[in-house]
Design a protein around this motif. Structure first.
Motif, PDB file in Angstrom:
ATOM      1  N   TRP A  81     -18.792  37.444   1.865  1.00  9.78           N
ATOM      2  CA  TRP A  81     -19.005  38.514   2.838  1.00  9.78           C
ATOM      3  C   TRP A  81     -19.987  39.566   2.328  1.00  9.78           C
ATOM      4  N   TYR A 109     -23.302  37.998   3.152  1.00  9.88           N
ATOM      5  CA  TYR A 109     -23.442  37.992   4.610  1.00  9.88           C
ATOM      6  C   TYR A 109     -23.863  39.381   5.103  1.00  9.88           C
ATOM      7  N   GLY A 160     -21.862  33.286   6.235  1.00  8.19           N
ATOM      8  CA  GLY A 160     -20.848  33.659   7.209  1.00  8.19           C
ATOM      9  C   GLY A 160     -19.819  32.561   7.423  1.00  8.19           C
ATOM     10  N   THR A 212     -27.943  33.386   6.218  1.00  9.95           N
ATOM     11  CA  THR A 212     -26.919  34.312   6.700  1.00  9.95           C
ATOM     12  C   THR A 212     -25.786  33.556   7.379  1.00  9.95           C
ATOM     13  N   LEU A 242     -27.519  40.249   3.809  1.00  3.79           N
ATOM     14  CA  LEU A 242     -28.581  39.560   4.548  1.00  3.79           C
ATOM     15  C   LEU A 242     -28.721  40.092   5.971  1.00  3.79           C
ATOM     16  N   LEU A 243     -27.625  40.596   6.533  1.00  7.87           N
ATOM     17  CA  LEU A 243     -27.696  41.217   7.854  1.00  7.87           C
ATOM     18  C   LEU A 243     -28.205  42.650   7.795  1.00  7.87           C
ATOM     19  N   ASN A 265     -24.711  41.165  16.380  1.00  5.89           N
ATOM     20  CA  ASN A 265     -25.082  39.977  15.605  1.00  5.89           C
ATOM     21  C   ASN A 265     -24.051  39.608  14.535  1.00  5.89           C
ATOM     22  N   LEU A 301     -33.909  32.879   6.496  1.00  3.58           N
ATOM     23  CA  LEU A 301     -32.971  33.979   6.264  1.00  3.58           C
ATOM     24  C   LEU A 301     -31.791  33.887   7.233  1.00  3.58           C
ATOM     25  N   ALA A 302     -32.084  33.534   8.479  1.00  2.67           N
ATOM     26  CA  ALA A 302     -31.022  33.396   9.478  1.00  2.67           C
ATOM     27  C   ALA A 302     -30.083  32.250   9.114  1.00  2.67           C
TER      28      ALA A 302
END
Length: 291
Positions: free
Chosen positions: A179, A182, A13, A9, A185-186, A67, A5-6
């Motif tokens: 975006w 992004y 981004g 993301t 997911l954040l 973050n 997932l990171a």
């Protein structure tokens, strides 16, 4: 799962940074025209001032979060590019346009952004400050994405896509998609929600572009062209010429009639400087003729 997932993301981004950078560079052809003409006549500084304000607002929001470093990178670049655009505009703008631009800069950048920073720093703290600034960013972004409705209305009314650059519309749509994911997911809906509207309007603009790109503009049917006006004038000119010819014929006929009368009375009218013919039985003296 968390690692994937990171990475996802981060990927969205980075793609958002790349596409947004392309969007920031989109006005370069406009400023090339300004450079060639040495004037900003016909162009406005408002989009670049608003772009600078938006970039500064998102940077401030990003500093309140922990973050969203990719927001800082692209909006820092955006601040530099928009500032260059504004300086370039002010250099070539006429005095009146320059003064209006400076007023807008003071109102939006100095007063508007300054008040947001001061009020949130003194009247809010911690997480609350980030929430307030996030909502301000969300509302402002929604207003920015609603702005293209004027172009959409113009396209529908005129059936012309002359003032809708399709490449910019595609770039803005892709940027909104990147975006959105992004922010999603954040788990940051202040980033995700405005881009839903941006994606929607981007798709609408592209649909309208392909609908009307081959259509004949309505303005051509309502406003006579230069050629049409010229043709209409040419049709009226023969009528004027005919009337002039008729008047000349009437004048010539009248002159012939007068000459005939003079000739009948014994005068020579063969030449313009003709003198009367004096009969032999008339004494030699001057005869004055009044015509």
């Amino acid at each position: 799962m968390t690692g994937n997932l990171a990475h996802l993301t981060l990927a969205f981004g980075l793609l958002g940074n790349v596409v947004s950078f392309m969007v920031f560079l989109a006005p370069i052809p406009t400023f090339y025209k300004v450079y060639k003409r040495k004037s900003t006549e016909g162009f406005q500084s408002a989009p670049y001032v608003v772009g600078l304000f938006s970039a500064m607002l998102w940077i401030y929001y990003a500093f309140l979060k922990t973050n969203v470093m990719l927001l800082i990178t692209i909006n820092s670049v955006g601040c530099v590019i928009e500032t260059l655009y504004i300086c370039f505009f002010l250099y070539y703008a006429p005095k009146k346009a320059r003064m209006e631009s400076l007023k807008l800069i003071v109102l939006l950048i100095v007063v508007g952004f300054g008040l947001i920073v001061i009020l949130t720093q003194f009247l809010a703290s911690g997480v609350t400050r980030g929430v307030i600034v996030g909502w301000i960013c969300l509302v402002f972004s929604l207003c920015v994405f609603v702005a293209p409705l004027g172009v959409v209305r113009q396209v529908i009314q005129t059936k012309s896509v002359e003032y809708m650059p399709i490449l910019l519309s595609v770039a803005l749509t892709l940027s909104a998609i990147m975006w959105f994911f992004y922010g999603l997911l954040l788990g940051d809906f202040n980033i995700a929600i405005p881009n839903v509207l941006g994606f929607t309007f981007g798709i609408l603009q592209m649909i309208l572009y392909f609908m009307y790109k081959n259509k004949k503009p309505v303005i051509d049917e309502k406003i006579p062209t230069f050629d049409a006006k010229t043709s209409e004038m040419e049709q009226k000119i023969p009528e004027f010429k005919d009337q002039k010819i008729i008047d000349v014929v009437k004048l010539e006929t009248l002159m012939q009639s007068e000459r005939a009368k003079l000739h009948k009375n014994g005068y020579d009218v063969a030449h313009e400087d003709a003198k009367p013919q004096v009969p032999s039985n008339v004494p030699n003296h001057t005869i004055e003729v009044t015509a």
